[in-house]
Design a protein around this motif. Structure first.
Motif, PDB file in Angstrom:
ATOM      1  N   ILE A  82      40.599  17.919   9.400  1.00 53.59           N
ATOM      2  CA  ILE A  82      41.772  18.629   8.882  1.00 53.59           C
ATOM      3  C   ILE A  82      42.924  17.657   8.639  1.00 53.59           C
ATOM      4  O   ILE A  82      43.567  17.684   7.581  1.00 53.59           O
ATOM      5  CB  ILE A  82      42.195  19.756   9.842  1.00 53.59           C
ATOM      6  CG1 ILE A  82      41.172  20.875   9.838  1.00 53.59           C
ATOM      7  CG2 ILE A  82      43.568  20.302   9.474  1.00 53.59           C
ATOM      8  CD1 ILE A  82      41.410  21.949  10.882  1.00 53.59           C
ATOM      9  N   VAL A  83      43.180  16.781   9.606  1.00 52.73           N
ATOM     10  CA  VAL A  83      44.297  15.840   9.463  1.00 52.73           C
ATOM     11  C   VAL A  83      44.051  14.891   8.295  1.00 52.73           C
ATOM     12  O   VAL A  83      44.956  14.649   7.481  1.00 52.73           O
ATOM     13  CB  VAL A  83      44.524  15.073  10.786  1.00 52.73           C
ATOM     14  CG1 VAL A  83      45.508  13.940  10.604  1.00 52.73           C
ATOM     15  CG2 VAL A  83      45.011  16.026  11.870  1.00 52.73           C
ATOM     16  N   VAL A  84      42.854  14.359   8.178  1.00 53.89           N
ATOM     17  CA  VAL A  84      42.538  13.449   7.066  1.00 53.89           C
ATOM     18  C   VAL A  84      42.617  14.183   5.730  1.00 53.89           C
ATOM     19  O   VAL A  84      43.122  13.631   4.738  1.00 53.89           O
ATOM     20  CB  VAL A  84      41.153  12.797   7.285  1.00 53.89           C
ATOM     21  CG1 VAL A  84      40.680  12.063   6.044  1.00 53.89           C
ATOM     22  CG2 VAL A  84      41.204  11.855   8.471  1.00 53.89           C
ATOM     23  N   ALA A  85      42.149  15.421   5.680  1.00 53.82           N
ATOM     24  CA  ALA A  85      42.209  16.186   4.430  1.00 53.82           C
ATOM     25  C   ALA A  85      43.658  16.455   4.014  1.00 53.82           C
ATOM     26  O   ALA A  85      43.996  16.330   2.832  1.00 53.82           O
ATOM     27  CB  ALA A  85      41.452  17.501   4.587  1.00 53.82           C
ATOM     28  N   ILE A  86      44.519  16.793   4.957  1.00 49.54           N
ATOM     29  CA  ILE A  86      45.917  17.049   4.627  1.00 49.54           C
ATOM     30  C   ILE A  86      46.597  15.760   4.157  1.00 49.54           C
ATOM     31  O   ILE A  86      47.383  15.771   3.201  1.00 49.54           O
ATOM     32  CB  ILE A  86      46.656  17.667   5.827  1.00 49.54           C
ATOM     33  CG1 ILE A  86      46.089  19.044   6.145  1.00 49.54           C
ATOM     34  CG2 ILE A  86      48.153  17.738   5.583  1.00 49.54           C
ATOM     35  CD1 ILE A  86      46.292  20.076   5.060  1.00 49.54           C
ATOM     36  N   ILE A  87      46.312  14.639   4.811  1.00 46.53           N
ATOM     37  CA  ILE A  87      46.877  13.360   4.373  1.00 46.53           C
ATOM     38  C   ILE A  87      46.372  13.014   2.970  1.00 46.53           C
ATOM     39  O   ILE A  87      47.141  12.559   2.113  1.00 46.53           O
ATOM     40  CB  ILE A  87      46.539  12.245   5.385  1.00 46.53           C
ATOM     41  CG1 ILE A  87      47.307  12.480   6.688  1.00 46.53           C
ATOM     42  CG2 ILE A  87      46.865  10.873   4.822  1.00 46.53           C
ATOM     43  CD1 ILE A  87      46.895  11.571   7.822  1.00 46.53           C
ATOM     44  N   GLY A  88      45.087  13.244   2.717  1.00 48.17           N
ATOM     45  CA  GLY A  88      44.528  13.000   1.382  1.00 48.17           C
ATOM     46  C   GLY A  88      45.143  13.894   0.314  1.00 48.17           C
ATOM     47  O   GLY A  88      45.441  13.436  -0.800  1.00 48.17           O
ATOM     48  N   LEU A  89      45.334  15.167   0.643  1.00 46.26           N
ATOM     49  CA  LEU A  89      45.980  16.075  -0.312  1.00 46.26           C
ATOM     50  C   LEU A  89      47.423  15.664  -0.591  1.00 46.26           C
ATOM     51  O   LEU A  89      47.897  15.751  -1.725  1.00 46.26           O
ATOM     52  CB  LEU A  89      45.929  17.512   0.199  1.00 46.26           C
ATOM     53  CG  LEU A  89      44.564  18.184   0.152  1.00 46.26           C
ATOM     54  CD1 LEU A  89      44.605  19.514   0.912  1.00 46.26           C
ATOM     55  CD2 LEU A  89      44.138  18.406  -1.281  1.00 46.26           C
ATOM     56  N   ALA A  91      48.615  12.566  -0.406  1.00 49.05           N
ATOM     57  CA  ALA A  91      48.564  11.357  -1.235  1.00 49.05           C
ATOM     58  C   ALA A  91      48.183  11.689  -2.676  1.00 49.05           C
ATOM     59  O   ALA A  91      48.765  11.137  -3.628  1.00 49.05           O
ATOM     60  CB  ALA A  91      47.574  10.360  -0.637  1.00 49.05           C
ATOM     61  N   ALA A  92      47.242  12.595  -2.849  1.00 49.21           N
ATOM     62  CA  ALA A  92      46.834  12.980  -4.201  1.00 49.21           C
ATOM     63  C   ALA A  92      47.964  13.673  -4.947  1.00 49.21           C
ATOM     64  O   ALA A  92      48.207  13.392  -6.135  1.00 49.21           O
ATOM     65  CB  ALA A  92      45.608  13.895  -4.135  1.00 49.21           C
ATOM     66  N   SER A  93      48.686  14.556  -4.272  1.00 49.08           N
ATOM     67  CA  SER A  93      49.801  15.224  -4.950  1.00 49.08           C
ATOM     68  C   SER A  93      50.926  14.235  -5.258  1.00 49.08           C
ATOM     69  O   SER A  93      51.588  14.337  -6.286  1.00 49.08           O
ATOM     70  CB  SER A  93      50.308  16.396  -4.120  1.00 49.08           C
ATOM     71  OG  SER A  93      50.846  15.940  -2.902  1.00 49.08           O
ATOM     72  N   PHE A  94      51.148  13.233  -4.389  1.00 49.52           N
ATOM     73  CA  PHE A  94      52.136  12.199  -4.678  1.00 49.52           C
ATOM     74  C   PHE A  94      51.763  11.419  -5.934  1.00 49.52           C
ATOM     75  O   PHE A  94      52.604  11.169  -6.810  1.00 49.52           O
ATOM     76  CB  PHE A  94      52.264  11.252  -3.483  1.00 49.52           C
ATOM     77  CG  PHE A  94      53.157  10.073  -3.744  1.00 49.52           C
ATOM     78  CD1 PHE A  94      54.533  10.226  -3.692  1.00 49.52           C
ATOM     79  CD2 PHE A  94      52.623   8.840  -4.054  1.00 49.52           C
ATOM     80  CE1 PHE A  94      55.362   9.148  -3.945  1.00 49.52           C
ATOM     81  CE2 PHE A  94      53.444   7.757  -4.295  1.00 49.52           C
ATOM     82  CZ  PHE A  94      54.817   7.911  -4.242  1.00 49.52           C
ATOM     83  N   ILE A  95      50.490  11.042  -6.024  1.00 51.83           N
ATOM     84  CA  ILE A  95      50.034  10.291  -7.197  1.00 51.83           C
ATOM     85  C   ILE A  95      50.173  11.125  -8.459  1.00 51.83           C
ATOM     86  O   ILE A  95      50.637  10.631  -9.495  1.00 51.83           O
ATOM     87  CB  ILE A  95      48.583   9.817  -6.987  1.00 51.83           C
ATOM     88  CG1 ILE A  95      48.554   8.727  -5.913  1.00 51.83           C
ATOM     89  CG2 ILE A  95      47.964   9.308  -8.281  1.00 51.83           C
ATOM     90  CD1 ILE A  95      47.166   8.355  -5.448  1.00 51.83           C
TER      91      ILE A  95
END
Length: 107
Positions: A82-89, A91-95
């Protein structure tokens, strides 16, 4: 002793003003007053993701797994997921917002 709902009902029905509230009664109103005076919480709000993910994982795994033998290992794995998925989401939304949207939408 008169309760607060009775006090408000009596005073408002009589057409008078309710008694003045003391500062200790309404000292902190959750979701209305910020807690910046107590702690500097607005800088560390993202750390609440870890206990939130842990509690969600515990509740989900407590209902879904057939035996409780590997409960804590499965909870730990799901919490990390969950934590890795939220961090990935994030980062993806930032990009997308910083690099892709400015190329699509002209000024």
């Amino acid at each position: 002793m008169i309760s607060l709902p009775e006090l408000l009902t009596v005073t408002l029905a009589a057409g008078t003003q309710p008694l003045a509230w003391s500062a200790s009664v309404l000292a902190y109103r959750p979701f209305i007053d910020p807690i910046d005076e107590l702690i500097d919480a607005h800088r560390l709000w993202f750390l609440l993701l870890i206990p939130l993910a842990l509690l969600v994982s515990m509740a989900y795994k407590a209902v879904r797994i057939p035996t409780m033998q590997d409960f804590w290992r499965q909870v730990a794995v799901m919490t990390v997921q969950i934590v890795v998925a939220i961090i990935g989401l994030g980062a993806a939304s930032f990009i997308v917002i910083q690099f892709i949207v400015p190329r699509i939408v002209p000024h």
